[in-house]
Scaffold this motif. Structure first.
Motif, PDB file in Angstrom:
ATOM      1  N   ALA A 316       0.824  -1.214   0.000  1.00 25.12           N
ATOM      2  CA  ALA A 316       0.000   0.000   0.000  1.00 25.12           C
ATOM      3  C   ALA A 316       0.860   1.267   0.000  1.00 25.12           C
ATOM      4  N   ASP A 317       0.488   2.210  -0.853  1.00 21.22           N
ATOM      5  CA  ASP A 317       1.137   3.523  -0.865  1.00 21.22           C
ATOM      6  C   ASP A 317       0.312   4.480  -0.006  1.00 21.22           C
ATOM      7  N   VAL A 318       0.783   4.733   1.205  1.00 20.49           N
ATOM      8  CA  VAL A 318       0.095   5.648   2.122  1.00 20.49           C
ATOM      9  C   VAL A 318       0.808   6.990   2.060  1.00 20.49           C
ATOM     10  N   SER A 319       0.062   8.058   1.842  1.00 21.59           N
ATOM     11  CA  SER A 319       0.676   9.376   1.686  1.00 21.59           C
ATOM     12  C   SER A 319       1.374   9.813   2.975  1.00 21.59           C
ATOM     13  N   ASP A 320       2.369  10.666   2.828  1.00 26.09           N
ATOM     14  CA  ASP A 320       3.083  11.181   3.999  1.00 26.09           C
ATOM     15  C   ASP A 320       2.159  12.006   4.885  1.00 26.09           C
ATOM     16  N   VAL A 321       1.198  12.704   4.271  1.00 27.79           N
ATOM     17  CA  VAL A 321       0.218  13.468   5.057  1.00 27.79           C
ATOM     18  C   VAL A 321      -0.600  12.517   5.940  1.00 27.79           C
ATOM     19  N   GLN A 322      -1.028  11.395   5.362  1.00 30.75           N
ATOM     20  CA  GLN A 322      -1.799  10.426   6.152  1.00 30.75           C
ATOM     21  C   GLN A 322      -0.948   9.777   7.230  1.00 30.75           C
ATOM     22  N   LEU A 323       0.327   9.499   6.911  1.00 33.11           N
ATOM     23  CA  LEU A 323       1.220   8.920   7.920  1.00 33.11           C
ATOM     24  C   LEU A 323       1.408   9.878   9.097  1.00 33.11           C
ATOM     25  N   ASP A 324       1.436  11.184   8.818  1.00 28.66           N
ATOM     26  CA  ASP A 324       1.502  12.174   9.904  1.00 28.66           C
ATOM     27  C   ASP A 324       0.293  12.026  10.834  1.00 28.66           C
ATOM     28  N   GLU A 325      -0.883  11.896  10.232  1.00 31.74           N
ATOM     29  CA  GLU A 325      -2.101  11.770  11.044  1.00 31.74           C
ATOM     30  C   GLU A 325      -2.090  10.470  11.850  1.00 31.74           C
ATOM     31  N   VAL A 326      -1.575   9.400  11.246  1.00 32.43           N
ATOM     32  CA  VAL A 326      -1.514   8.116  11.954  1.00 32.43           C
ATOM     33  C   VAL A 326      -0.619   8.220  13.182  1.00 32.43           C
ATOM     34  N   ILE A 327       0.588   8.743  13.007  1.00 34.45           N
ATOM     35  CA  ILE A 327       1.528   8.793  14.128  1.00 34.45           C
ATOM     36  C   ILE A 327       1.010   9.713  15.229  1.00 34.45           C
ATOM     37  N   HIS A 328       0.396  10.842  14.851  1.00 34.46           N
ATOM     38  CA  HIS A 328      -0.182  11.737  15.858  1.00 34.46           C
ATOM     39  C   HIS A 328      -1.360  11.061  16.556  1.00 34.46           C
ATOM     40  N   GLY A 329      -2.198  10.361  15.773  1.00 38.24           N
ATOM     41  CA  GLY A 329      -3.384   9.730  16.346  1.00 38.24           C
ATOM     42  C   GLY A 329      -3.052   8.646  17.348  1.00 38.24           C
ATOM     43  N   VAL A 330      -2.118   7.752  16.995  1.00 37.63           N
ATOM     44  CA  VAL A 330      -1.785   6.681  17.944  1.00 37.63           C
ATOM     45  C   VAL A 330      -1.007   7.232  19.137  1.00 37.63           C
ATOM     46  N   GLU A 331      -0.234   8.302  18.918  1.00 36.56           N
ATOM     47  CA  GLU A 331       0.488   8.911  20.049  1.00 36.56           C
ATOM     48  C   GLU A 331      -0.488   9.566  21.017  1.00 36.56           C
ATOM     49  N   MET A 332      -1.576  10.128  20.491  1.00 34.35           N
ATOM     50  CA  MET A 332      -2.586  10.765  21.343  1.00 34.35           C
ATOM     51  C   MET A 332      -3.379   9.737  22.135  1.00 34.35           C
ATOM     52  N   SER A 333      -3.410   8.504  21.674  1.00 35.22           N
ATOM     53  CA  SER A 333      -4.182   7.473  22.363  1.00 35.22           C
ATOM     54  C   SER A 333      -3.525   7.119  23.691  1.00 35.22           C
ATOM     55  N   SER A 334      -4.184   6.282  24.442  1.00 33.86           N
ATOM     56  CA  SER A 334      -3.681   5.945  25.783  1.00 33.86           C
ATOM     57  C   SER A 334      -2.791   4.715  25.776  1.00 33.86           C
ATOM     58  N   HIS A 335      -2.315   4.299  24.579  1.00 37.97           N
ATOM     59  CA  HIS A 335      -1.574   3.035  24.502  1.00 37.97           C
ATOM     60  C   HIS A 335      -0.240   3.173  23.779  1.00 37.97           C
ATOM     61  N   PRO A 336       0.780   2.441  24.242  1.00 38.65           N
ATOM     62  CA  PRO A 336       2.043   2.386  23.503  1.00 38.65           C
ATOM     63  C   PRO A 336       1.830   1.674  22.168  1.00 38.65           C
ATOM     64  N   PHE A 337       2.751   1.895  21.228  1.00 35.99           N
ATOM     65  CA  PHE A 337       2.543   1.346  19.890  1.00 35.99           C
ATOM     66  C   PHE A 337       3.866   1.091  19.164  1.00 35.99           C
ATOM     67  N   ILE A 338       3.803   0.159  18.202  1.00 33.36           N
ATOM     68  CA  ILE A 338       4.866  -0.046  17.214  1.00 33.36           C
ATOM     69  C   ILE A 338       4.284   0.326  15.861  1.00 33.36           C
ATOM     70  N   PHE A 339       4.972   1.208  15.152  1.00 29.55           N
ATOM     71  CA  PHE A 339       4.504   1.703  13.865  1.00 29.55           C
ATOM     72  C   PHE A 339       5.526   1.319  12.786  1.00 29.55           C
ATOM     73  N   VAL A 340       5.137   0.393  11.891  1.00 29.49           N
ATOM     74  CA  VAL A 340       6.011  -0.032  10.794  1.00 29.49           C
ATOM     75  C   VAL A 340       5.702   0.834   9.575  1.00 29.49           C
ATOM     76  N   VAL A 341       6.714   1.559   9.093  1.00 36.27           N
ATOM     77  CA  VAL A 341       6.533   2.529   8.016  1.00 36.27           C
ATOM     78  C   VAL A 341       7.297   2.069   6.778  1.00 36.27           C
TER      79      VAL A 341
END
Length: 486
Positions: A316-341
């Motif tokens: 999948a080709d995910v745009s850099d703009v969308q990846l920004d939203e993903v990293i901010h969204g999971v960071e805002m959540s109450s859980h630790p995460f692993i993000f494979v980019v």
């Protein structure tokens, strides 16, 4: 695999299977797992591939002396960037038609391989080849070798896509599109087709959810247009498939048995069967399981079930703009995460590095996804819903936050959420906002809905592991498949 039985130990080594994967990670990996299954059953396996794909395959099969590689040259065509022998190396998915055109030229070297086997009296009991390698059927017929097709999809996704293509013309005619920009006789625009929320029903098919045209994979949008090159290609592949000896499915009876007969009804050969023999990776230990790994060491430091794993697969080709939203969204959540980019252009947004310390791990290289999902710290999977990932998540008893990207993934997402009941869905439409991502992550991990999904996937995960034991449904089916051929 479970303890050896007589059916495991008595298959003569002269029995030989040829496996020809499509040059794409998601299509190749399960067939490598299947090769190892056959090897453990004392069958000789020959895998056909091209030079650039051989190195990775060789690493995977190094502990299995019954598995051999034959390399055939990958054709060069002017329209395709070189070197490019795997879909993961394509500059974008827009190059897929050219890639398929190159792959079609493998028919002659494939014929030469079987000719060599005939000359040495070592023709296989069958050839298992990918759906996209439809040319293998004609060659197999010339040598009187059964061709078995492999999709890399689940039973229900295959059934739905086959019904869509079978009833494509009726779907076009029955569509109710907004008439603001077109007359009754004009062909509907592609975007209208995708966005139509008219419900769909197929004769003879009962679905566990109500389906609309929004759920139709984009790759099938032009399926009724005979002038579309992609339509013609898929039609040729489907014709080869339905005339094959049967289909190998990486799924298991306890998950999808109610749809198997419907799938089998599409095949023309008398007695053609769909053989549910998965989850294939559960038959054997994962190679390199004990090697040191940064992600595993990081997971060891976190509480059981607390971490969200985020990955959108190898295509999948995910745009850099969308990846920004993903990293901010999971960071805002109450859980630790692993993000494979996968993106090579995306950079971590300013101000996030300090926030991520201890809470988030961003990984840019290849990871052993199965090993990560099986770690006790993982509590949820934000996934593109490729079928391999769905099966791995089920097998590791991890609920899914479904975010489909391409191919049949929209169908898989509906099946995961509304069919199997093992996950929740990310709200779709344009760029998904970080606030929405945060909300659904916390819902999966903390809410009553998430708890129910977790309970359901735990039950299915136990059934998946039982299916591959010596008394399990998939193991029995695998042996029946071999017995039917021999």
């Amino acid at each position: 695999m479970g303890s050896p039985t007589s059916s495991q130990s008595t298959k003569p080594k002269s029995h030989h299977v040829v496996i020809f994967p499509f040059m794409s990670q998601g299509h190749t990996l399960p067939l490598l797992d299947l090769s190892k299954c056959f090897s453990n059953l004392n069958l000789t396996v020959t895998i056909i591939t091209t030079p650039a794909n051989a190195l990775q395959i060789q690493k995977s099969i190094s502990k299995h002396p019954n598995i051999h590689l034959i390399q055939i040259p990958f054709p060069r065509i002017q329209e395709l960037p070189t070197p490019c022998e795997n879909t993961k190396d394509l500059p974008s998915m827009s190059y897929l038609p050219q890639f398929f055109a190159a792959v079609a030229k493998l028919q002659e070297p494939f014929h030469q391989v079987l000719q060599g086997m005939e000359d040495s009296c070592s023709l296989p009991i069958c050839v298992i080849s990918d759906f996209f390698l439809g040319f293998t059927l004609d060659t197999c017929r010339k040598f009187h070798v059964p061709r078995v097709v492999f999709h890399g999809m689940g039973v229900l996704s295959m059934v739905i896509t086959k019904h869509i293509t079978m009833h494509a013309e009726a779907l076009w005619k029955s569509s109710r599109f907004t008439a603001k920009t077109k007359t009754e006789t004009e062909k509907p625009a592609e975007t209208d087709y995708i966005n139509s929320e008219e419900s769909i029903e197929f004769p003879g098919l009962t679905l566990p959810f109500s389906m609309t045209k929004v759920d139709i994979p984009e790759v099938l949008v032009n399926v009724a247009d005979p002038d579309d090159p992609g339509t013609r290609f898929l039609a040729e592949m489907r014709e080869s498939e339905i005339n094959s000896w049967g289909v190998i499915v990486n799924s298991f009876a306890e998950l999808e048995s109610e749809h198997v007969a419907n799938l089998e009804s599409f095949y023309k050969q008398e007695g053609a069967k769909a053989w549910c023999v998965g989850p294939l990776f559960l038959y054997h230990d994962m190679d390199g399981e004990d090697e040191p790994d940064e992600t595993i060491q990081w997971l060891d430091e976190h509480e059981d079930g607390s971490v969200v794993y985020v990955s959108f697969g190898s295509q999948a080709d995910v745009s850099d703009v969308q990846l920004d939203e993903v990293i901010h969204g999971v960071e805002m959540s109450s859980h630790p995460f692993i993000f494979v980019v996968r993106s090579k252009t995306w950079v971590l947004p300013d101000g996030l590095e300090d926030k991520l310390k201890g809470k988030g791990l961003v990984v840019r290289e290849w990871v052993n996804q199965r090993r990560i999902l099986s770690h006790k710290a993982i509590g949820g999977f934000l996934s593109h819903c490729g079928w391999n990932s769905v099966l791995e998540s089920i097998s590791c008893k991890v609920p899914i936050l479904a975010w489909p990207m391409m191919a049949e993934q929209p169908l898989n997402a509906r099946i995961v959420v509304d069919g199997f009941g093992i996950g929740l869905k990310v709200p779709m439409g344009g760029t998904v906002d970080r606030g929405d991502i945060c909300t659904v992550v916390d819902e999966l991990m903390n809410s009553e809905k998430g708890k129910k999904a977790r309970e359901k996937v735990k039950s299915l995960g136990e059934a998946a592991r039982q299916a591959v034991q010596t008394d399990g449904s998939s193991f029995k089916c695998l042996n029946e498949f071999i017995d039917a051929l021999t």
